[in-house]
Each structure stands twice: as C-alpha cells, then as structure tokens.
Design a protein around this motif. Structure first.
Motif, PDB file in Angstrom:
ATOM      1  N   PHE A  66      -6.542   0.428  -3.061  1.00  0.00           N
ATOM      2  CA  PHE A  66      -6.797   0.264  -1.623  1.00  0.00           C
ATOM      3  C   PHE A  66      -8.082  -0.473  -1.224  1.00  0.00           C
ATOM      4  O   PHE A  66      -8.013  -1.468  -0.497  1.00  0.00           O
ATOM      5  CB  PHE A  66      -6.759   1.639  -0.943  1.00  0.00           C
ATOM      6  CG  PHE A  66      -5.424   2.326  -1.099  1.00  0.00           C
ATOM      7  CD1 PHE A  66      -4.261   1.723  -0.662  1.00  0.00           C
ATOM      8  CD2 PHE A  66      -5.329   3.560  -1.718  1.00  0.00           C
ATOM      9  CE1 PHE A  66      -3.028   2.332  -0.810  1.00  0.00           C
ATOM     10  CE2 PHE A  66      -4.106   4.185  -1.881  1.00  0.00           C
ATOM     11  CZ  PHE A  66      -2.951   3.573  -1.427  1.00  0.00           C
ATOM     12  N   THR A  67      -9.251   0.009  -1.683  1.00  0.00           N
ATOM     13  CA  THR A  67     -10.511  -0.509  -1.105  1.00  0.00           C
ATOM     14  C   THR A  67     -10.661  -2.015  -1.274  1.00  0.00           C
ATOM     15  O   THR A  67     -10.833  -2.754  -0.299  1.00  0.00           O
ATOM     16  CB  THR A  67     -11.716   0.215  -1.736  1.00  0.00           C
ATOM     17  OG1 THR A  67     -11.569   1.601  -1.495  1.00  0.00           O
ATOM     18  CG2 THR A  67     -13.022  -0.251  -1.124  1.00  0.00           C
ATOM     19  N   TRP A  93     -11.938   1.629   8.511  1.00  0.00           N
ATOM     20  CA  TRP A  93     -12.821   1.249   7.378  1.00  0.00           C
ATOM     21  C   TRP A  93     -13.655   2.448   6.941  1.00  0.00           C
ATOM     22  O   TRP A  93     -13.766   2.752   5.755  1.00  0.00           O
ATOM     23  CB  TRP A  93     -13.720   0.114   7.874  1.00  0.00           C
ATOM     24  CG  TRP A  93     -14.437  -0.662   6.832  1.00  0.00           C
ATOM     25  CD1 TRP A  93     -15.729  -0.475   6.408  1.00  0.00           C
ATOM     26  CD2 TRP A  93     -13.953  -1.796   6.097  1.00  0.00           C
ATOM     27  NE1 TRP A  93     -16.058  -1.408   5.471  1.00  0.00           N
ATOM     28  CE2 TRP A  93     -14.988  -2.229   5.258  1.00  0.00           C
ATOM     29  CE3 TRP A  93     -12.735  -2.465   6.072  1.00  0.00           C
ATOM     30  CZ2 TRP A  93     -14.852  -3.319   4.414  1.00  0.00           C
ATOM     31  CZ3 TRP A  93     -12.600  -3.551   5.224  1.00  0.00           C
ATOM     32  CH2 TRP A  93     -13.644  -3.966   4.408  1.00  0.00           C
ATOM     33  N   SER A 105      -6.263   2.219   4.924  1.00  0.00           N
ATOM     34  CA  SER A 105      -5.912   0.860   4.455  1.00  0.00           C
ATOM     35  C   SER A 105      -4.767   0.271   5.268  1.00  0.00           C
ATOM     36  O   SER A 105      -4.808  -0.892   5.686  1.00  0.00           O
ATOM     37  CB  SER A 105      -5.472   0.897   2.992  1.00  0.00           C
ATOM     38  OG  SER A 105      -6.523   1.300   2.203  1.00  0.00           O
ATOM     39  N   PHE A 124       0.834  -1.210   0.000  1.00  0.00           N
ATOM     40  CA  PHE A 124       0.000   0.000   0.000  1.00  0.00           C
ATOM     41  C   PHE A 124       0.867   1.258   0.000  1.00  0.00           C
ATOM     42  O   PHE A 124       0.560   2.242  -0.684  1.00  0.00           O
ATOM     43  CB  PHE A 124      -0.918   0.008   1.230  1.00  0.00           C
ATOM     44  CG  PHE A 124      -2.060  -0.976   1.148  1.00  0.00           C
ATOM     45  CD1 PHE A 124      -2.626  -1.331  -0.059  1.00  0.00           C
ATOM     46  CD2 PHE A 124      -2.592  -1.543   2.310  1.00  0.00           C
ATOM     47  CE1 PHE A 124      -3.682  -2.242  -0.132  1.00  0.00           C
ATOM     48  CE2 PHE A 124      -3.646  -2.449   2.256  1.00  0.00           C
ATOM     49  CZ  PHE A 124      -4.191  -2.799   1.025  1.00  0.00           C
ATOM     50  N   ILE A 180      -5.789  -0.674   8.732  1.00  0.00           N
ATOM     51  CA  ILE A 180      -6.496  -1.963   8.784  1.00  0.00           C
ATOM     52  C   ILE A 180      -5.503  -3.123   8.697  1.00  0.00           C
ATOM     53  O   ILE A 180      -5.606  -4.107   9.441  1.00  0.00           O
ATOM     54  CB  ILE A 180      -7.540  -2.043   7.648  1.00  0.00           C
ATOM     55  CG1 ILE A 180      -8.714  -1.113   7.969  1.00  0.00           C
ATOM     56  CG2 ILE A 180      -8.045  -3.470   7.451  1.00  0.00           C
ATOM     57  CD1 ILE A 180      -9.709  -0.940   6.867  1.00  0.00           C
ATOM     58  N   SER A 181      -4.517  -2.995   7.810  1.00  0.00           N
ATOM     59  CA  SER A 181      -3.597  -4.138   7.655  1.00  0.00           C
ATOM     60  C   SER A 181      -2.703  -4.350   8.874  1.00  0.00           C
ATOM     61  O   SER A 181      -2.135  -5.426   9.021  1.00  0.00           O
ATOM     62  CB  SER A 181      -2.754  -4.014   6.384  1.00  0.00           C
ATOM     63  OG  SER A 181      -2.567  -2.705   6.015  1.00  0.00           O
ATOM     64  N   LYS A 209      -8.495  -4.294  -2.173  1.00  0.00           N
ATOM     65  CA  LYS A 209      -7.387  -5.108  -1.647  1.00  0.00           C
ATOM     66  C   LYS A 209      -7.434  -5.171  -0.122  1.00  0.00           C
ATOM     67  O   LYS A 209      -7.066  -6.186   0.472  1.00  0.00           O
ATOM     68  CB  LYS A 209      -6.018  -4.558  -2.094  1.00  0.00           C
ATOM     69  CG  LYS A 209      -5.855  -4.396  -3.575  1.00  0.00           C
ATOM     70  CD  LYS A 209      -6.334  -5.564  -4.364  1.00  0.00           C
ATOM     71  CE  LYS A 209      -6.401  -5.238  -5.829  1.00  0.00           C
ATOM     72  NZ  LYS A 209      -7.237  -4.066  -6.179  1.00  0.00           N
ATOM     73  N   THR A 210      -7.885  -4.071   0.511  1.00  0.00           N
ATOM     74  CA  THR A 210      -8.042  -4.119   1.967  1.00  0.00           C
ATOM     75  C   THR A 210      -9.102  -5.158   2.329  1.00  0.00           C
ATOM     76  O   THR A 210      -8.933  -5.918   3.291  1.00  0.00           O
ATOM     77  CB  THR A 210      -8.466  -2.726   2.489  1.00  0.00           C
ATOM     78  OG1 THR A 210      -7.574  -1.771   1.957  1.00  0.00           O
ATOM     79  CG2 THR A 210      -8.423  -2.657   3.993  1.00  0.00           C
TER      80      THR A 210
END
Lengths: 78, 584
Positions: free
Chosen positions: B223-224, B122, B106, B76, B109-110, B226-227
C-alpha cells in the motif's frame, strides 16, 4: 566455498545459453521491443553486453561498498 | 434507509469496518475478511463521482475515480483480500483491523478528488501501518515502528504545509496534475516522495517492514509506496527531477539487497528497487512510461505479495528469516517453493510473467524520450533484479545447500518445516496465478488504461532481448556466489545520521551542559562558602570585629578616629593647610 558439480553444470548451461543468444541475435532483425515503428538495431547482443558488463561493475562496486557499510549487528546498541 | 452503492466510498467502508473488526466474534470476523474485499471489488464497477461536500470552509470530493485510480483501487482490494486470507492463520485481530483501515486509506486516496481528502487518508494510512508494525511481535517492532511513524509524520507535515501553500496562493485543491510552481509544489512533492521511499529517507522501508509479522509485511509492501506512486502519476507526471531520484532508488535497492543477510530485508530493498523504476517512469512522463508505471505497480504488488507470503511462511515454520539459518527448504515446502519461483520469475520479467509486459513499457518510454543513459541504467537494473528478489531470495531460502550455512542453529531445523496449507495456500496460489495471468493477457491490462493493441510485448526480438538481459546476470550470480555469502552484519544507511550522529551529538551536548552547570554550581557554592567563612572570621564570636576589646584599647581607637576625623575635616576645608603655611 567450493562449487558443487551441480553448480558447475548450471554455470556451463548458462554460459552456453548466452553464446546461443548471441548467435540467434545475429540472424534476428533489428527491432525495438514493443512499438513496431521504432528500430533500435546495431550492436549484436547489445542487451547482453549491457547486462553482463553493467552487472560486473555493479558487483565490484557493491563488494567495495560492503567493506564500508557493514558493521556488527548490535551497532546501534540492541 | 437505502445505501447508494454508486456514491459509497469503498475506502471509508473499509475504514469503518476495520474499526469494528477487532470487536467482532471470530466467525463473523473471518466472514467479513473473506467477503468484504470481493464485494467492494464488484462495487468499483458501479462507482460514480460524488457531489462535493463542504467542511471547515473547504470543498471535499470523496469520490472522483479515474481509470488509473480505479485500477489501483482494484489492485489494492485484491492485495487486501489475499493478504487477509494469508493473515487469518495467526494474525492478531488488531493487526487485521489495522490492515483494513490501512487499505481503506490507500483506496480512499486512489479514488478521492481533492488534496484535503487525500491528506486525511494519507495520515490514516500512516497511523494504521504503524499499528501493523507494532503488532509484529519481532524483537525491534516497537522501536522500528516509532522510527517509521516519525518519518511518516514528518512527510505528512511537509505535505500539509504544501497543500496549505497551494490553498493560500489561490489554487483550487482539486486532485490532479499540479501545474503550479513554487515552494508549495516542492513541499507536496517532498511529502509524497517520503512515502515512496525516496532518498535521503529510503532506510525506513528496510528498517520497519521486516519488523512486522509474517502477514503484516504482505500488507505493508502493497500500500504505502504504491499509493505514493499513484499520487506521483496523477500529480507529477513528467517532473524531470524524478528521473535521477528513481534511478538512485533502483540502484540503492540492488546494492543493499546484495549485502543483506535477512531474506525479508532483501525483499524490502527489492521494493525500493522496483518503486525506483516507477518513479523514473513518472519522471519520463510519456504515455508508454506512465502506463508502464501503473501496470508495473500492479504487477509488483502481486509478485511481491507472493514472495513475502513465501518468506512469511518460512518465518512461521522456522522462526527465522536469516539466510544464515535457512536453505534447502524446497524439499519440505514444495508448494511454497513453486509459488515463490513463479513470483521470482515475475519479478525478473521472465517471458509470460507479469513484469515482462510491464517493465518493457518503462524502457520504451525512456527510448521514446531519447534518454539513452536512462534506458541503459534501467536495463541494467532489470538485470540486477536477479541479485535480490529474482534468484538470490529463492536461492538463499529454498535451494542453498544447508552445508553452506556458516552458523546453523540447533533449535531451528528446516527439515521440520511443513508446507503452506489452508487459506494461506489459497492466498499464495492466487497471487502466483495473477502473476501468470497478467503476463499471459497483457492487453486486458493495457486496454483498461486506454492503450489497447498499442503495445505488443510478445514478439521474437523482445523475447530474445529479455533473455539477453537475464541470462548473463544469472550466470554472474552463480559465478559470484562466494563473494556475497550471507554474513551476520548491520548495514549503515542514512538513518545513521539520526540514530548515531545526532544521538551522539545530543548525548555530548547534554553531557557537556551537565558538566558546565556542575562546574558553575561548584564554583558558586565554594565562593559562597568562602564568603560566609570570611564573614564568620571577621564578624563571628571570635572575629576581629566582633570580639570584646579592653577599655584602654577602645579609648585609643576612639582618639584615633577623632584625630582622623579632624584631619580629614581640616584637609577638606583647607584650614590645616593654611595653619601649616602660616606656621612656616
């Protein structure tokens, strides 16, 4: 649309390559792509048949769906 | 005050810096954009889990990095870096700021360790990505952004209810594999799948992404979705439902991309197609499939970035992304064409490019689990990439003879386009180089995920088989060119339900209600008027009961009333009846 000579040549090259791949596959041992412990041999050119046959089906289906799904550009009003 | 780099969440750093970015002077902004992502990339190497913090009675873990999470965060950051360099040419400060906040979400979140922190990041992502679309400057950016926001808020609500359900049923909210069953599990899964572009809401990707600016779509593609894939890998690995969902997405992307005319929409459909691969891999759930999903997400981010930078540069130069107005750009944009060709080769999985070493792992996972139908369908989808990002996109944009354009516009001249330059050239070249590097050195990627020397993609049979997949599809592409010539049209999707069916129903209901209310008002007012007219007729100045009567007539009426009264009285007391009986 008439295919140009360049496009015809390209098509011929691709066709020849497919035939060549089939011949090469005749002499290559059955082998699963990555893990050496698996063998997935069998039909010669298995991948080629799946890809070719499957794509023809997908193309026909898409052509049919095109008639159902296409609308004028301002269908939603803008 | 010393900053503890080991426990500083990079996601939060990006969100804070993103918030400040639009207020910085141009030079300082450029410096931040160029330096912050690589610095954070270095910081990833020294990250350590943070101690839990407490907020509103809940435990939050901002940092709990796993190997998969760290890999996603690194990818990312690279995507943000390359995308920002590409964007510096013409992106508005607000768009750059939103991109940093979006990437921060993103990365947050990861690397986070609990569901509540995940939900906060999110929603930050949903809002920041909407800002990117609204800054797109395209004719439909505002409307498409609103639709995008509504879909993502709905997904966020599902996720929040699911998380609340997990908490209420006494589960700990540590982010990891979800082993509980029941409605909270399904709601969390549904919320995640909305962001992955799964059915029935797959339409938002192709509806919203192409409405972003040339650089905006590069950020959005990374991003969206793949997250969402990362969350699926972490929490829902081995969930069988994901296999049909992923296969649907893969085929949906192929069919719609084939019918599409706008090259950026073709790439948007291609995103759904490739995310379908990853979702299927998560459903298969073997080690090979999960490593395949993770590495393919990275490979996909890199090559899609290159392809979208190419499409974005074409949009900048020609002002259009419609295939009906493009073609033969390779003469005037050779560098862009070369990079796009590398990206397209990577998307098809040509040997020595990234997808060749990642997609095969997913197929291997299907074979290991003895899922022959899934394996055949995935193989078919691999071949079909030729028909969207693989060959169709470069062909329509860069190689299609302009004489084939059905409706060329006078104001758009591909001949006047100039090639990509400056930082944009650096960004697209770096992306193309990454596509090749991943393809050449797959073991580095595998070993990051603990699978060093387990998989060997460069064996002769694999090379032959991959060519067997791609060559017939390429041949069919050129043979069927006439069938799929770009033509201006809109493609119906499930958004038809919201935008046409429900809208028409809403209008019809409103219209019918309005008519009914009007009818009731008309009838009531008429009745009221008639009542007043009747009262006026009888009691008005000239009414029967109100007008002046002669005295004689009055006496007659009084006598009649008295007689009536006597009669009624006698009938009641039966005096009259007795009188009549006696008389006769």
């Amino acid at each position: 649309m008439k295919p140009s000579p360049a496009l015809k040549r390209l098509t011929a090259v691709l066709l020849a390559s497919c035939a060549l791949l089939l011949i090469v596959d005749l002499f290559s041992p059955p082998h699963f792509p990555l893990a050496t412990s698996h063998d997935q041999g069998g039909l010669i050119g298995l991948y080629l048949w799946i890809s070719g046959g499957g794509m023809v089906t997908v193309l026909l289906l898409t052509r049919l769906l095109g008639f159902l799904l296409r609308r004028r550009e301002n269908y939603y009003g803008h | 005050m010393a900053i503890d780099l080991h426990h500083l969440p990079p996601g939060l750093v990006l969100i804070v810096c993103g918030g400040l970015l639009s207020f910085l002077r141009l030079r300082l902004r450029q410096l931040t954009v160029a330096l912050l992502p690589p610095l954070l990339l270095v910081q990833l190497c020294v990250l350590e889990p943070t101690a839990p913090t407490h907020w509103l009675g809940q435990t939050l873990i901002w940092l709990n990095p796993s190997a998969t999470g760290l890999l996603f965060a690194a990818i990312f950051l690279i995507a943000l870096w390359a995308g920002s360099l590409f964007a510096l040419k013409d992106a508005r400060p607000c768009e750059l700021a939103a991109a940093f906040i979006y990437a921060g979400g993103s990365i947050g979140i990861s690397l986070c360790g609990d569901w509540i922190s995940l939900f906060i990041f999110w929603e930050i992502m949903a809002l920041a990505s909407t800002l990117i679309i609204w800054n797109g400057g395209q004719p439909d950016s505002q409307q498409a952004g609103l639709r995008y926001l509504l879909v993502h808020l709905a997904g966020g609500v599902l996720l929040l209810i699911g998380i609340a359900g997990l908490a209420l049923s006494g589960n700990h909210l540590v982010f990891g594999h979800l082993s509980v069953q029941g409605w909270p599990y399904w709601l969390v899964l549904a919320g995640i799948l909305v962001n992955a572009g799964a059915p029935p809401l797959s339409f938002w990707v192709a509806d919203a992404y192409p409405q972003a600016s040339a650089s905006g779509m590069v950020f959005l593609s990374a991003f969206t979705t793949k997250t969402a894939v990362f969350v699926l890998i972490t929490a829902f690995d081995g969930e069988q439902l994901l296999i049909p969902v992923g296969l649907y997405m893969a085929f949906y992307g192929i069919v719609y991309a084939l019918l599409e005319t706008d090259v950026r929409r073709i790439l948007a459909y291609s995103i759904i197609n490739q995310v379908g691969f990853m979702v299927t891999a998560v459903g298969i759930g073997t080690q090979a499939a999960l490593i395949g999903a993770t590495t393919h997400a990275g490979a996909h981010i890199f090559y899609k970035m290159v392809l979208l930078m190419g499409a974005g540069e074409v949009l900048r130069q020609t002002g259009t992304s419609r295939a009906t107005h493009l073609g033969a750009l390779w003469r005037t944009m050779p560098w862009t064409t070369a990079c796009v060709v590398i990206g397209a080769a990577a998307s098809m999985g040509l040997p020595f490019t990234s997808s060749f070493v990642t997609k095969s792992l997913i197929l291997q996972g299907a074979a290991e689990q003895h899922l022959p139908v899934v394996w055949i369908l995935l193989l078919l989808c691999s071949a079909a990439v030729v028909f969207n990002a693989g060959i169709r996109f470069p062909w329509l944009t860069f190689f299609q003879p302009t004489s084939l354009n059905p409706s060329p516009q006078q104001d758009i001249s591909p001949e006047r386009a100039s090639d990509i330059a400056g930082l944009s050239r650096l960004a697209i070249t770096a992306g193309a180089a990454l596509c090749l590097l991943v393809g050449w050195f797959p073991q580095t990627l595998y070993s990051w995920l603990g699978a060093h020397n387990q998989y060997h993609p460069y064996v002769l049979p694999h090379l032959i088989e991959q060519m067997q997949v791609l060559l017939p599809a390429t041949l069919l592409f050129f043979v069927s060119l006439r069938w799929f010539q770009p033509q201006p049209a809109l493609l119906l999707d499930t958004d038809w339900v919201f935008r046409r069916l429900l809208y028409t129903l809403w209008l019809w209901t409103g219209h019918t209600l309005k008519n009914q209310v009007q009818l009731i008002v008309t009838i009531s007012s008429r009745s009221l008027i008639r009542s007043f007219q009747f009262l006026f007729r009888t009691h008005g100045p000239r009414g029967v009961l109100a007008r002046s009567w002669p005295t004689g007539s009055l006496a007659l009426w009084v006598a009649f009333l008295l007689a009536s009264y006597v009669a009624v009285y006698n009938l009641k007391t039966q005096t009259l009846w007795k009188f009549i009986q006696n008389a006769f």
